[in-house]
Motif scaffolding. Structure first.
Motif, PDB file in Angstrom:
ATOM      1  N   LEU A 248      72.394  39.708  18.431  1.00  0.00           N
ATOM      2  CA  LEU A 248      73.781  40.006  18.789  1.00  0.00           C
ATOM      3  C   LEU A 248      73.943  40.053  20.299  1.00  0.00           C
ATOM      4  CD1 LEU A 248      74.590  42.690  16.060  1.00  0.00           C
ATOM      5  CD2 LEU A 248      75.386  40.310  16.139  1.00  0.00           C
ATOM      6  N   ASN A 249      72.951  40.568  20.998  1.00  0.00           N
ATOM      7  CA  ASN A 249      73.059  40.593  22.451  1.00  0.00           C
ATOM      8  C   ASN A 249      73.002  39.184  23.037  1.00  0.00           C
ATOM      9  OD1 ASN A 249      73.185  42.157  24.995  1.00  0.00           O
ATOM     10  ND2 ASN A 249      71.219  41.154  25.362  1.00  0.00           N
ATOM     11  N   ASP A 250      72.160  38.323  22.484  1.00  0.00           N
ATOM     12  CA  ASP A 250      72.114  36.937  22.969  1.00  0.00           C
ATOM     13  C   ASP A 250      73.475  36.265  22.802  1.00  0.00           C
ATOM     14  OD1 ASP A 250      69.458  37.137  23.689  1.00  0.00           O
ATOM     15  OD2 ASP A 250      68.706  36.232  21.834  1.00  0.00           O
ATOM     16  N   LEU A 251      74.125  36.524  21.675  1.00  0.00           N
ATOM     17  CA  LEU A 251      75.451  35.944  21.442  1.00  0.00           C
ATOM     18  C   LEU A 251      76.461  36.486  22.441  1.00  0.00           C
ATOM     19  CD1 LEU A 251      75.532  36.099  17.541  1.00  0.00           C
ATOM     20  CD2 LEU A 251      75.313  34.039  18.946  1.00  0.00           C
ATOM     21  N   ALA A 252      76.366  37.770  22.729  1.00  0.00           N
ATOM     22  CA  ALA A 252      77.289  38.375  23.693  1.00  0.00           C
ATOM     23  C   ALA A 252      77.051  37.819  25.092  1.00  0.00           C
ATOM     24  CB  ALA A 252      77.135  39.891  23.681  1.00  0.00           C
ATOM     25  N   VAL A 253      75.796  37.721  25.478  1.00  0.00           N
ATOM     26  CA  VAL A 253      75.447  37.242  26.817  1.00  0.00           C
ATOM     27  C   VAL A 253      75.968  35.820  27.037  1.00  0.00           C
ATOM     28  CG1 VAL A 253      73.487  36.537  28.269  1.00  0.00           C
ATOM     29  CG2 VAL A 253      73.484  38.771  27.146  1.00  0.00           C
ATOM     30  N   ALA A 254      76.010  35.025  25.976  1.00  0.00           N
ATOM     31  CA  ALA A 254      76.474  33.642  26.102  1.00  0.00           C
ATOM     32  C   ALA A 254      77.910  33.552  26.582  1.00  0.00           C
ATOM     33  CB  ALA A 254      76.325  32.921  24.762  1.00  0.00           C
TER      34      ALA A 254
ATOM     35  N   ARG B  28      77.620  42.012  27.074  1.00  0.00           N
ATOM     36  CA  ARG B  28      76.408  42.576  26.492  1.00  0.00           C
ATOM     37  C   ARG B  28      76.780  43.238  25.170  1.00  0.00           C
ATOM     38  NH1 ARG B  28      74.632  46.233  31.569  1.00  0.00           N
ATOM     39  NH2 ARG B  28      76.826  46.779  31.297  1.00  0.00           N
ATOM     40  N   PHE B  29      75.828  43.264  24.251  1.00  0.00           N
ATOM     41  CA  PHE B  29      76.002  43.991  22.989  1.00  0.00           C
ATOM     42  C   PHE B  29      75.068  45.188  22.998  1.00  0.00           C
ATOM     43  CE2 PHE B  29      74.603  45.140  18.758  1.00  0.00           C
ATOM     44  CZ  PHE B  29      75.819  45.326  18.109  1.00  0.00           C
TER      45      PHE B  29
ATOM     46  N   TYR C  14      64.305  52.237  13.819  1.00  0.00           N
ATOM     47  CA  TYR C  14      65.592  52.174  14.510  1.00  0.00           C
ATOM     48  C   TYR C  14      65.387  51.776  15.967  1.00  0.00           C
ATOM     49  CZ  TYR C  14      70.430  53.416  15.615  1.00  0.00           C
ATOM     50  OH  TYR C  14      71.749  53.369  15.999  1.00  0.00           O
ATOM     51  N   ARG C  15      64.376  52.327  16.587  1.00  0.00           N
ATOM     52  CA  ARG C  15      64.101  51.965  17.981  1.00  0.00           C
ATOM     53  C   ARG C  15      63.790  50.472  18.101  1.00  0.00           C
ATOM     54  NH1 ARG C  15      60.940  56.760  17.690  1.00  0.00           N
ATOM     55  NH2 ARG C  15      58.994  55.583  17.965  1.00  0.00           N
ATOM     56  N   ASP C  16      63.005  49.960  17.165  1.00  0.00           N
ATOM     57  CA  ASP C  16      62.686  48.535  17.202  1.00  0.00           C
ATOM     58  C   ASP C  16      63.929  47.684  16.960  1.00  0.00           C
ATOM     59  OD1 ASP C  16      60.033  48.967  17.760  1.00  0.00           O
ATOM     60  OD2 ASP C  16      59.361  48.782  15.687  1.00  0.00           O
ATOM     61  N   LEU C  17      64.807  48.146  16.098  1.00  0.00           N
ATOM     62  CA  LEU C  17      66.048  47.415  15.842  1.00  0.00           C
ATOM     63  C   LEU C  17      66.915  47.362  17.096  1.00  0.00           C
ATOM     64  CD1 LEU C  17      68.058  46.002  13.988  1.00  0.00           C
ATOM     65  CD2 LEU C  17      68.814  48.261  13.184  1.00  0.00           C
ATOM     66  N   LEU C  18      66.980  48.457  17.830  1.00  0.00           N
ATOM     67  CA  LEU C  18      67.729  48.462  19.086  1.00  0.00           C
ATOM     68  C   LEU C  18      67.188  47.411  20.047  1.00  0.00           C
ATOM     69  CD1 LEU C  18      68.043  52.311  19.750  1.00  0.00           C
ATOM     70  CD2 LEU C  18      69.846  50.792  18.906  1.00  0.00           C
ATOM     71  N   VAL C  19      65.880  47.337  20.163  1.00  0.00           N
ATOM     72  CA  VAL C  19      65.271  46.375  21.083  1.00  0.00           C
ATOM     73  C   VAL C  19      65.535  44.942  20.614  1.00  0.00           C
ATOM     74  CG1 VAL C  19      63.099  45.580  22.082  1.00  0.00           C
ATOM     75  CG2 VAL C  19      63.519  48.032  21.792  1.00  0.00           C
ATOM     76  N   ALA C  20      65.521  44.752  19.289  1.00  0.00           N
ATOM     77  CA  ALA C  20      65.693  43.407  18.748  1.00  0.00           C
ATOM     78  C   ALA C  20      67.119  42.887  18.903  1.00  0.00           C
ATOM     79  CB  ALA C  20      65.306  43.403  17.267  1.00  0.00           C
ATOM     80  N   GLU C  21      68.111  43.763  18.778  1.00  0.00           N
ATOM     81  CA  GLU C  21      69.500  43.310  18.730  1.00  0.00           C
ATOM     82  C   GLU C  21      70.314  43.621  19.982  1.00  0.00           C
ATOM     83  OE1 GLU C  21      70.689  41.283  16.668  1.00  0.00           O
ATOM     84  OE2 GLU C  21      70.834  41.991  14.607  1.00  0.00           O
ATOM     85  N   CYS C  22      69.890  44.579  20.792  1.00  0.00           N
ATOM     86  CA  CYS C  22      70.753  45.110  21.850  1.00  0.00           C
ATOM     87  C   CYS C  22      70.254  44.776  23.253  1.00  0.00           C
ATOM     88  CB  CYS C  22      70.859  46.634  21.725  1.00  0.00           C
ATOM     89  SG  CYS C  22      71.565  47.200  20.162  1.00  0.00           S
TER      90      CYS C  22
ATOM     91  N   LEU D 166      81.510  37.224  18.092  1.00  0.00           N
ATOM     92  CA  LEU D 166      80.889  36.998  19.398  1.00  0.00           C
ATOM     93  C   LEU D 166      80.734  35.497  19.681  1.00  0.00           C
ATOM     94  CD1 LEU D 166      78.153  39.791  19.342  1.00  0.00           C
ATOM     95  CD2 LEU D 166      80.140  39.702  20.871  1.00  0.00           C
ATOM     96  N   ARG D 167      80.400  34.726  18.640  1.00  0.00           N
ATOM     97  CA  ARG D 167      80.281  33.277  18.834  1.00  0.00           C
ATOM     98  C   ARG D 167      81.624  32.664  19.246  1.00  0.00           C
ATOM     99  NH1 ARG D 167      77.798  33.519  13.651  1.00  0.00           N
ATOM    100  NH2 ARG D 167      75.520  33.607  13.803  1.00  0.00           N
ATOM    101  N   GLY D 168      82.710  33.189  18.701  1.00  0.00           N
ATOM    102  CA  GLY D 168      84.021  32.625  18.969  1.00  0.00           C
ATOM    103  C   GLY D 168      84.759  33.254  20.139  1.00  0.00           C
ATOM    104  N   ALA D 169      84.128  34.192  20.823  1.00  0.00           N
ATOM    105  CA  ALA D 169      84.806  34.924  21.897  1.00  0.00           C
ATOM    106  C   ALA D 169      85.072  34.029  23.093  1.00  0.00           C
ATOM    107  CB  ALA D 169      83.941  36.119  22.327  1.00  0.00           C
ATOM    108  N   VAL D 170      86.176  34.324  23.789  1.00  0.00           N
ATOM    109  CA  VAL D 170      86.426  33.651  25.066  1.00  0.00           C
ATOM    110  C   VAL D 170      85.446  34.202  26.095  1.00  0.00           C
ATOM    111  CG1 VAL D 170      88.873  33.338  24.518  1.00  0.00           C
ATOM    112  CG2 VAL D 170      88.141  35.312  25.870  1.00  0.00           C
ATOM    113  N   LYS D 171      85.232  33.444  27.135  1.00  0.00           N
ATOM    114  CA  LYS D 171      84.295  33.888  28.172  1.00  0.00           C
ATOM    115  C   LYS D 171      84.900  35.073  28.925  1.00  0.00           C
ATOM    116  CE  LYS D 171      81.132  32.122  31.668  1.00  0.00           C
ATOM    117  NZ  LYS D 171      79.958  32.560  30.894  1.00  0.00           N
ATOM    118  N   HIS D 172      84.095  36.083  29.133  1.00  0.00           N
ATOM    119  CA  HIS D 172      84.544  37.287  29.863  1.00  0.00           C
ATOM    120  C   HIS D 172      84.618  37.020  31.360  1.00  0.00           C
ATOM    121  CE1 HIS D 172      84.908  41.323  31.325  1.00  0.00           C
ATOM    122  NE2 HIS D 172      83.700  41.331  31.848  1.00  0.00           N
ATOM    123  N   GLY D 173      85.656  37.615  31.982  1.00  0.00           N
ATOM    124  CA  GLY D 173      85.710  37.555  33.430  1.00  0.00           C
ATOM    125  C   GLY D 173      86.837  36.667  33.929  1.00  0.00           C
TER     126      GLY D 173
END
Length: 377
Positions: A34-40, A44-45, A66-74, A370-377
């Motif tokens: 999810l964070n990779d999708l947000a960063v694109a 950030r997610f 849960y800690r590992d999930l945070l690292v994996a997705e965020c 997140l995939r369909g989001a407009v670019k931020h900024g």
């Protein structure tokens, strides 16, 4: 590390192995995190994480899965309660950072960014009892200002190299009336001045930081007075030159009884006015309260995902919308389970992962938005 595997894939594999004895295997959601999708799209997610009750380690952070999930997705974390007045200041002259420091150390170790929440929760119910009856001295106006500025200097100043985005003020507008909330501080100075003092001190401490006003006005029916009150507050900030950069839209959205109901036209008008004043936006505490959906899990999951997708698609159509944070990654650790339980006593299906750490349809809805989001900024 196998160079063909992403950090996320390695973490997911390790998580499945470590949790296998107690939980079903962790299901790796296909595609990027999810964070990779947000960063694109320039965002950030992230998610909140909590240590539980004072003196314990019982919250979501205590669970290694849960800690590992945070690292994996965020890419970004925010403390659930650890930087609020009630957790930090058991007495007027005592600051206790130990629980927050656990979270900060974890974020640093895992190369995750960290948001601050919150320098002032302007709500009597959530301020410590000692403050609600505090004697501010012979000159209470100066006493109030000193307490506010000292708090910001201590909390934001102590972490200025690690936390550059803060919910400076949280929930200052009464949702039922649209008026400013009264607290121990407002017995001596107007509420607007309380907030201005806090923001100005935050800007002094963090000259390049992101300073956010955070609130829970929403797009469901019944929030019109709250939205109007927040708009008046934001207009006042601009007129007075108060240094506020963004509106944090908590986004605790809820499927009301009878199915999804929301006021999209009124909500768009609200968001348009906010960005028209030059404010950026953040989604700071997203989850979906499913109390208005049936008990059947498949139907409920679809209802939650569809409702979330409609909301996030709209919010992420604004280039001003930056970081997206959920208020919990796994259903069983969500505050909603205790705060607003379902009448049928089933657990809320409110987060992107279920109790067995399997991705829910909500996870894919977030990913799709997140995939369909407009670019931020």
């Amino acid at each position: 590390m196998n160079p063909c595997l992403s950090r996320r894939q390695v973490l997911m594999t390790a998580l499945a192995a470590s949790a296998a004895a107690a939980l079903p295997a962790f299901a790796v959601a296909p595609g990027p995190s999810l964070n990779d999708l947000a960063v694109a799209t320039g965002r950030r997610f992230g998610s909140c994480v909590g240590t539980g009750r004072p003196g314990t380690l019982t919250g979501s952070f205590a669970d290694p899965a849960y800690r590992d999930l945070l690292v994996a997705e965020c890419g970004l974390l925010v403390p659930e309660n650890e930087l609020k007045w009630g957790a930090l200041r058991p007495a007027a002259d005592v600051f206790t950072f130990d629980r927050a420091e656990r979270l900060l150390a974890f974020a640093k170790e895992k190369n995750l960014a960290f948001r601050g929440h919150t320098l002032l929760w302007h709500h009597v119910k959530w301020l410590p009892n000692w403050l609600n009856s505090h004697n501010f001295g012979p000159d209470p106006v100066k006493g109030v200002e000193k307490m506010l500025t000292d708090h910001v200097a201590m909390v934001a100043g102590s972490h200025k190299d690690r936390i550059t985005s803060w919910d400076v003020v949280n929930e200052a507008v009464d949702a039922d009336t649209g008026l400013m909330r009264e607290t121990a501080f407002t017995r001596h100075i107007p509420a607007e001045k309380v907030l201005d003092i806090t923001f100005h001190k935050a800007r002094e401490v963090l000259p390049k930081g992101q300073l956010v006003y955070n609130d829970y006005m929403s797009w469901e029916p019944g929030h019109a007075k709250h939205r109007d009150g927040v708009l008046r507050l934001l207009e006042g900030f601009r007129k007075r030159g108060t240094p506020v950069d963004a509106l944090g839209v908590q986004s605790h959205i809820m499927v009301v009884d009878g199915g999804p109901k929301y006021e999209e036209t009124a909500w768009r008008r609200f968001i348009d006015e906010v960005v028209g004043m030059g404010y950026d936006l953040l989604i700071t505490e997203f989850d979906v309260n499913d109390k208005g959906l049936p008990a059947d899990i498949a139907a409920r999951d679809k209802g939650v995902a569809d409702y979330a997708r409609a909301y996030l698609d709209m919010m992420l159509s604004y280039k001003q919308t930056g970081d997206v944070l959920v208020w919990g990654m796994v259903n069983k650790y969500s505050w909603l389970q205790g705060f607003t339980p379902r009448a049928d006593k089933q657990k809320q299906r409110c987060c992107p992962y279920d109790d067995a750490f399997q991705p829910t349809p909500l996870r894919e809805a977030i990913a799709a938005s997140l995939r369909g989001a407009v670019k931020h900024g």
